[in-house]
Structure formats: C-alpha cells, structure tokens
Design a protein around this motif. Structure first.
Motif, PDB file in Angstrom:
ATOM      1  N   UNK A 127     -10.229 -39.538 -23.751  1.00 51.00           N
ATOM      2  CA  UNK A 127     -10.366 -38.078 -23.782  1.00 51.00           C
ATOM      3  C   UNK A 127     -11.829 -37.619 -23.897  1.00 51.00           C
ATOM      4  N   UNK A 128     -12.543 -37.572 -22.772  1.00 53.36           N
ATOM      5  CA  UNK A 128     -13.934 -37.106 -22.793  1.00 53.36           C
ATOM      6  C   UNK A 128     -14.047 -35.712 -23.398  1.00 53.36           C
ATOM      7  N   UNK A 129     -15.121 -35.495 -24.147  1.00 52.57           N
ATOM      8  CA  UNK A 129     -15.372 -34.185 -24.755  1.00 52.57           C
ATOM      9  C   UNK A 129     -15.733 -33.177 -23.665  1.00 52.57           C
ATOM     10  N   UNK A 130     -15.519 -31.908 -23.952  1.00 53.26           N
ATOM     11  CA  UNK A 130     -15.699 -30.872 -22.928  1.00 53.26           C
ATOM     12  C   UNK A 130     -17.130 -30.791 -22.392  1.00 53.26           C
ATOM     13  N   UNK A 131     -18.136 -31.146 -23.204  1.00 56.40           N
ATOM     14  CA  UNK A 131     -19.530 -31.044 -22.731  1.00 56.40           C
ATOM     15  C   UNK A 131     -19.983 -32.291 -21.961  1.00 56.40           C
ATOM     16  N   UNK A 132     -19.151 -33.318 -21.877  1.00 65.39           N
ATOM     17  CA  UNK A 132     -19.558 -34.538 -21.173  1.00 65.39           C
ATOM     18  C   UNK A 132     -19.507 -34.310 -19.660  1.00 65.39           C
ATOM     19  N   UNK A 133     -20.470 -34.923 -18.945  1.00 68.49           N
ATOM     20  CA  UNK A 133     -20.496 -34.723 -17.496  1.00 68.49           C
ATOM     21  C   UNK A 133     -20.883 -35.971 -16.704  1.00 68.49           C
ATOM     22  N   UNK A 134     -21.156 -37.090 -17.383  1.00 63.25           N
ATOM     23  CA  UNK A 134     -21.493 -38.340 -16.690  1.00 63.25           C
ATOM     24  C   UNK A 134     -20.764 -39.507 -17.347  1.00 63.25           C
ATOM     25  N   UNK A 135     -20.613 -40.569 -16.586  1.00 64.77           N
ATOM     26  CA  UNK A 135     -20.041 -41.809 -17.105  1.00 64.77           C
ATOM     27  C   UNK A 135     -21.004 -42.920 -16.723  1.00 64.77           C
ATOM     28  N   UNK A 136     -21.413 -43.706 -17.727  1.00 68.29           N
ATOM     29  CA  UNK A 136     -22.352 -44.793 -17.488  1.00 68.29           C
ATOM     30  C   UNK A 136     -21.620 -46.122 -17.641  1.00 68.29           C
ATOM     31  N   UNK A 137     -21.723 -46.947 -16.610  1.00 69.91           N
ATOM     32  CA  UNK A 137     -21.088 -48.266 -16.594  1.00 69.91           C
ATOM     33  C   UNK A 137     -22.164 -49.302 -16.911  1.00 69.91           C
ATOM     34  N   UNK A 138     -21.966 -50.072 -17.981  1.00 69.82           N
ATOM     35  CA  UNK A 138     -22.956 -51.056 -18.428  1.00 69.82           C
ATOM     36  C   UNK A 138     -22.488 -52.481 -18.124  1.00 69.82           C
ATOM     37  N   UNK A 139     -23.414 -53.327 -17.626  1.00 70.92           N
ATOM     38  CA  UNK A 139     -23.072 -54.724 -17.371  1.00 70.92           C
ATOM     39  C   UNK A 139     -23.116 -55.521 -18.673  1.00 70.92           C
ATOM     40  N   UNK A 140     -22.440 -56.652 -18.650  1.00 73.83           N
ATOM     41  CA  UNK A 140     -22.325 -57.511 -19.818  1.00 73.83           C
ATOM     42  C   UNK A 140     -23.688 -57.973 -20.327  1.00 73.83           C
ATOM     43  N   UNK A 141     -24.615 -58.259 -19.413  1.00 71.25           N
ATOM     44  CA  UNK A 141     -25.929 -58.757 -19.835  1.00 71.25           C
ATOM     45  C   UNK A 141     -26.900 -57.639 -20.219  1.00 71.25           C
ATOM     46  N   UNK A 142     -26.460 -56.392 -20.075  1.00 67.46           N
ATOM     47  CA  UNK A 142     -27.306 -55.265 -20.457  1.00 67.46           C
ATOM     48  C   UNK A 142     -28.399 -54.928 -19.467  1.00 67.46           C
ATOM     49  N   UNK A 143     -28.488 -55.654 -18.360  1.00 66.97           N
ATOM     50  CA  UNK A 143     -29.582 -55.435 -17.401  1.00 66.97           C
ATOM     51  C   UNK A 143     -29.280 -54.332 -16.398  1.00 66.97           C
ATOM     52  N   UNK A 144     -28.011 -54.119 -16.111  1.00 62.78           N
ATOM     53  CA  UNK A 144     -27.659 -53.164 -15.074  1.00 62.78           C
ATOM     54  C   UNK A 144     -26.740 -52.074 -15.604  1.00 62.78           C
ATOM     55  N   UNK A 166     -19.769 -57.245 -13.675  1.00 66.51           N
ATOM     56  CA  UNK A 166     -19.572 -57.660 -15.073  1.00 66.51           C
ATOM     57  C   UNK A 166     -19.625 -56.473 -16.040  1.00 66.51           C
ATOM     58  N   UNK A 167     -18.897 -55.403 -15.685  1.00 69.11           N
ATOM     59  CA  UNK A 167     -18.869 -54.214 -16.538  1.00 69.11           C
ATOM     60  C   UNK A 167     -18.159 -54.567 -17.850  1.00 69.11           C
ATOM     61  N   UNK A 168     -18.762 -54.180 -18.966  1.00 65.73           N
ATOM     62  CA  UNK A 168     -18.166 -54.460 -20.265  1.00 65.73           C
ATOM     63  C   UNK A 168     -18.111 -53.205 -21.143  1.00 65.73           C
ATOM     64  N   UNK A 169     -18.820 -52.153 -20.705  1.00 70.84           N
ATOM     65  CA  UNK A 169     -18.800 -50.911 -21.478  1.00 70.84           C
ATOM     66  C   UNK A 169     -18.839 -49.725 -20.529  1.00 70.84           C
ATOM     67  N   UNK A 170     -18.016 -48.725 -20.826  1.00 70.59           N
ATOM     68  CA  UNK A 170     -18.000 -47.473 -20.077  1.00 70.59           C
ATOM     69  C   UNK A 170     -18.338 -46.388 -21.085  1.00 70.59           C
ATOM     70  N   UNK A 171     -19.504 -45.767 -20.896  1.00 74.90           N
ATOM     71  CA  UNK A 171     -20.003 -44.780 -21.861  1.00 74.90           C
ATOM     72  C   UNK A 171     -19.969 -43.389 -21.248  1.00 74.90           C
ATOM     73  N   UNK A 172     -19.249 -42.485 -21.900  1.00 74.56           N
ATOM     74  CA  UNK A 172     -19.219 -41.097 -21.452  1.00 74.56           C
ATOM     75  C   UNK A 172     -20.414 -40.389 -22.081  1.00 74.56           C
ATOM     76  N   UNK A 173     -21.169 -39.654 -21.271  1.00 74.40           N
ATOM     77  CA  UNK A 173     -22.389 -39.005 -21.777  1.00 74.40           C
ATOM     78  C   UNK A 173     -22.449 -37.540 -21.366  1.00 74.40           C
ATOM     79  N   UNK A 174     -23.272 -36.809 -22.084  1.00 79.86           N
ATOM     80  CA  UNK A 174     -23.609 -35.446 -21.717  1.00 79.86           C
ATOM     81  C   UNK A 174     -24.991 -35.534 -21.094  1.00 79.86           C
ATOM     82  N   UNK A 175     -25.069 -35.390 -19.791  1.00 74.53           N
ATOM     83  CA  UNK A 175     -26.314 -35.654 -19.075  1.00 74.53           C
ATOM     84  C   UNK A 175     -26.279 -37.076 -18.543  1.00 74.53           C
TER      85      UNK A 175
END
Length: 180
Positions: free
Chosen positions: A60-77, A125-134
């Motif tokens: 349930x993304x918050x109302x002010x969120x507008x982007x989703x960031x996909x992070x790789x397992x190694x943190x590089x991408x 190798x996506x391991x985290x999906x981060x919802x962000x504002x901006x």
C-alpha cells in the motif's frame, strides 16, 4: 551454496507496511497477476513473472509516493521508475523452465518493463523494491546510450536483448589526432 529459491524480496519505503516475499509466496500470488510467458510482453526475455502491482498493492504505497526503485542484490544497480509505469507494466521474472530463475539469468528476480521509456530499466538480481517520493537511486542513466558509435547500438528498432551490466567502455580515451 543456497538454493536459488531461497531469497527474501523486501517491498518498503513510502508504504503503509513493509512486506517481505519469498519464492513460495510469489508463486502463490493470484493468477491474474501472474505472467505465464514473459516473452509475450518483453522481446528477448523468457520465463514466468509476476506483476509488480501485486507486490505494491500488498504494501500500500502512501499517497505522496510517485516512484519505485528496484535495487540489485549486490547494491551496484538500481532503477527508479514512475509509480504509474510500475503499476501498469512492470514484471519481476522469477521462474524459467519450471524452476527458480538462476542467478546466471538475473535471478532470483529480474525486472522487465515492456514498452515505453523504461524498457531498459532491466535490473538483475532484484532483492529490494523501494517506494519513494521523488526519483530514487538510478544507475541506468547513460548519457551516451543512444549514440551508436559509442555504445555499439542504437535503440531504433532494437529488441532490448542486452543485459546492461554497464561495464563496457564508451571509448572516451580516443585520440583526436590534432597536429600543430
């Protein structure tokens, strides 16, 4: 070595609740969110995937969120994609030939976004999906990407079957041959 199916994907950030997903829980997402054959949606990719929309709906993304960031397992991408595009089109590939997606193919989860400007936001190798504002972290931007002489290809009529490991040389060290 751990089993390919042993991973935990975290969906967090600007959400009402962080949600963790394992291979089994992704398998059990309702069929309306499952993509049996990703190649029907994304040229050059194959396997079974799940619509990211299902994962985001659970968090349930918050109302002010507008982007989703996909992070790789190694943190590089990482790729930061507008929330609307993610909800409409983003797919995480998690299976190939009936087995968990191997790391050699971008497992445990590989992002695929059919059509549109984000088609190259193909994080392995996506391991985290981060919802962000901006816009969040994004390593996919390449200022020389559409210059065929430098990148080696153009996007015109391109099938996007490249992996974007961003370790290639853009040829910045060429000599200009000026004589004085």
């Amino acid at each position: 070595m751990t089993e390919e199916s042993e991973f935990t994907l975290e969906v967090d950030g600007a959400v009402q609740k962080s949600v963790k997903w394992g291979y089994e829980s992704i398998l059990n997402i309702p069929s309306e969110y499952q993509i049996e054959d990703v190649s029907q949606h994304v040229a050059g990719m194959s396997g079974k995937g799940v619509r990211v929309k299902a994962l985001l709906n659970a968090a349930m993304p918050l109302s002010h969120s507008d982007h989703v960031t996909f992070h790789s397992q190694d943190g590089k991408f990482a790729a930061s994609v507008p929330l609307d595009d993610t909800m409409d089109r983003a797919i995480l590939i998690y299976q190939r030939d009936g087995a968990p997606l191997p790391e050699s193919k971008g497992g445990p989860l590989r992002l695929a976004i059919p059509q549109g400007d984000d088609e190259c936001s193909n994080v392995k190798s996506v391991i985290r999906v981060e919802v962000t504002s901006g816009k969040g972290k994004d390593t996919t931007y390449d200022p020389f990407h559409d210059i065929p002489e430098i990148h080696g290809h153009s996007h015109d009529g391109h099938d996007h079957n490249h992996s974007h490991d961003h370790s290639h040389d853009h040829g910045h060290d060429h000599e200009h041959g000026h004589s004085h």
